[in-house]
Scaffold this active site. Structure first.
Site, PDB file in Angstrom:
ATOM      1  N   GLY A  54      88.970 120.346  50.747  1.00 24.39           N
ATOM      2  CA  GLY A  54      90.366 120.012  50.919  1.00 24.39           C
ATOM      3  C   GLY A  54      90.549 118.753  51.736  1.00 24.39           C
ATOM      4  O   GLY A  54      89.752 118.441  52.624  1.00 24.39           O
ATOM      5  N   SER A  55      91.600 118.011  51.445  1.00 28.10           N
ATOM      6  CA  SER A  55      91.950 116.858  52.265  1.00 28.10           C
ATOM      7  C   SER A  55      92.531 117.350  53.591  1.00 28.10           C
ATOM      8  O   SER A  55      92.794 118.532  53.786  1.00 28.10           O
ATOM      9  CB  SER A  55      92.941 115.968  51.525  1.00 28.10           C
ATOM     10  N   GLY A  56      92.712 116.408  54.520  1.00 25.76           N
ATOM     11  CA  GLY A  56      93.204 116.765  55.839  1.00 25.76           C
ATOM     12  C   GLY A  56      92.119 116.820  56.889  1.00 25.76           C
ATOM     13  O   GLY A  56      92.407 117.030  58.064  1.00 25.76           O
ATOM     14  N   HIS A  57      90.840 116.623  56.455  1.00 21.99           N
ATOM     15  CA  HIS A  57      89.710 116.646  57.388  1.00 21.99           C
ATOM     16  C   HIS A  57      89.092 115.260  57.559  1.00 21.99           C
ATOM     17  O   HIS A  57      87.982 115.143  58.066  1.00 21.99           O
ATOM     18  CB  HIS A  57      88.627 117.598  56.878  1.00 21.99           C
ATOM     19  N   LYS A 105      80.801 123.521  51.723  1.00 20.85           N
ATOM     20  CA  LYS A 105      81.184 124.305  52.887  1.00 20.85           C
ATOM     21  C   LYS A 105      81.516 125.733  52.453  1.00 20.85           C
ATOM     22  O   LYS A 105      82.093 125.945  51.386  1.00 20.85           O
ATOM     23  CB  LYS A 105      82.396 123.681  53.586  1.00 20.85           C
ATOM     24  N   ASP A 110      86.001 126.755  47.702  1.00 22.11           N
ATOM     25  CA  ASP A 110      84.982 125.723  47.500  1.00 22.11           C
ATOM     26  C   ASP A 110      83.777 126.293  46.776  1.00 22.11           C
ATOM     27  O   ASP A 110      83.252 125.700  45.828  1.00 22.11           O
ATOM     28  CB  ASP A 110      84.540 125.151  48.851  1.00 22.11           C
ATOM     29  N   HIS A 215      90.977 124.686  59.089  1.00 20.14           N
ATOM     30  CA  HIS A 215      92.185 124.788  58.279  1.00 20.14           C
ATOM     31  C   HIS A 215      93.339 125.391  59.065  1.00 20.14           C
ATOM     32  O   HIS A 215      94.316 125.853  58.486  1.00 20.14           O
ATOM     33  CB  HIS A 215      91.934 125.653  57.042  1.00 20.14           C
TER      34      HIS A 215
END
Length: 329
Positions: A54-57, A105, A110, A215
């Site tokens: 996921g994006s945001g990391h 991960k 995922d 998250h």
């Protein structure tokens, strides 16, 4: 919510457009499906190393694409797994004929989506990253979460692939990093997901959440906010006990900002961690300090320890040239 965005639904697409503009000689960015690939790929006879999530990391994973690290990354929506077609498209772009190593991960989405993609790919190996000692299970994972060690796995496996190692060797080295790495984090504030518009959880001003995920998942427990020495010890002790790490070990210490923690505080925490390790007879021979595995705007830190041997140390030191990590080139 105060963020520098346009439409919350377009955050990832807009960010990928900016990433492509910022690194035109290094990266090849496609958006349907979303893939960030090294502009020099595919390389004939080289194992292709692919990760994603996921994006945001950021800079994980897209900021680690380039020579000596990832060949491609698959960015999902914010805190959402990439789709199988993204993984397949990434493999089609970067597979040089020596196989594909998938670094995943340990989050349920995922794992399932990379597994689905692997069923349609030839000559692949998958390595799951599960270094978080905070929890054994959560609503996001089956087993331990993959967190800070992801950067170390991507760097070491990517270096091995760049040096010409075969697929089995790259996978074995990635598994060795997972086996020898442990992480734990804490939060002072929760992240705010753009399309939600409010913090993921409510944390009083005088408390910290110990053992959070990347998250915005709640942690092991809440504690009163105390000084940095006590906070660092609260992260380091479970890490040291879990492997366990012992006197005489040589390690890499990775002190990570969750996105909203300034470097002033991060270096302060890193110094305390080094002192605590030295008191246990554990020698830090390699270091990484900075915001490398973030959770949007969360204020907090995580610590990762990796037990090193000469082979892993050499691969860590090998040249790398990505948007977020570079040396020796």
């Amino acid at each position: 919510m105060k963020k520098i965005i346009n439409n919350p639904a377009d955050v990832v697409t807009d960010a990928l457009r900016g990433l492509a503009a910022a690194h035109p000689a290094l990266l090849r960015v496609t958006r349907d499906p979303a893939v960030v690939a090294w502009a020099g790929s595919p390389v004939a006879g080289k194992v292709a190393v692919i990760s994603g999530g996921g994006s945001g990391h950021e800079p994980l994973h897209t900021g680690f694409v380039g020579p000596g690290m990832l060949d491609a990354a698959c960015p999902g929506a914010v805190f959402t797994s990439p789709t199988p077609d993204q993984v397949q498209a990434a493999a089609a772009q970067v597979d040089g004929g020596a196989g594909v190593l998938l670094l995943v991960k340990n989050y349920t989405g995922d794992v399932l989506n990379f597994e689905t993609a692997a069923e349609f790919l030839d000559n692949t190996r998958t390595v799951l990253i599960d270094d978080d000692v905070a929890v054994q299970d959560s609503s996001f994972t089956a087993g331990r979460r993959g967190v800070g060690a992801t950067v170390l796995v991507e760097k070491i496996a990517g270096a091995a692939a760049a040096a010409g190692a075969d697929l089995d060797t790259c996978a074995r080295l990635a598994e060795a990093v997972v086996a020898g790495a442990r992480s734990m984090g804490l939060a002072l504030t929760a992240p705010t997901v753009p399309h939600v518009g409010s913090p993921s959880f409510v944390l009083p001003e005088d408390e910290v959440e110990v053992g959070i995920g990347i998250h915005g998942e709640p942690g092991r427990r809440r504690e009163p906010l105390t000084d940095a020495s006590a906070l660092v010890a609260a992260l380091l002790e479970p890490i040291l006990d879990d492997l366990p790490f012992v006197a005489g070990d040589e390690v890499l210490l990775f002190t990570n900002s969750m996105g909203g923690t300034p470097l002033l505080e991060l270096y302060l925490a890193h110094g305390i961690a080094e002192e605590l390790l030295a008191a246990r007879g554990i020698t830090v021979i390699r270091r990484l300090v900075g915001p490398y595995v973030t959770s949007l705007d969360m204020q907090g830190i995580s610590l990762t320890l990796l037990r090193l041997d000469p082979a892993l140390t050499d691969l860590w030191d090998a040249p790398v040239h990505t948007a977020a990590l570079r040396w020796g080139m």
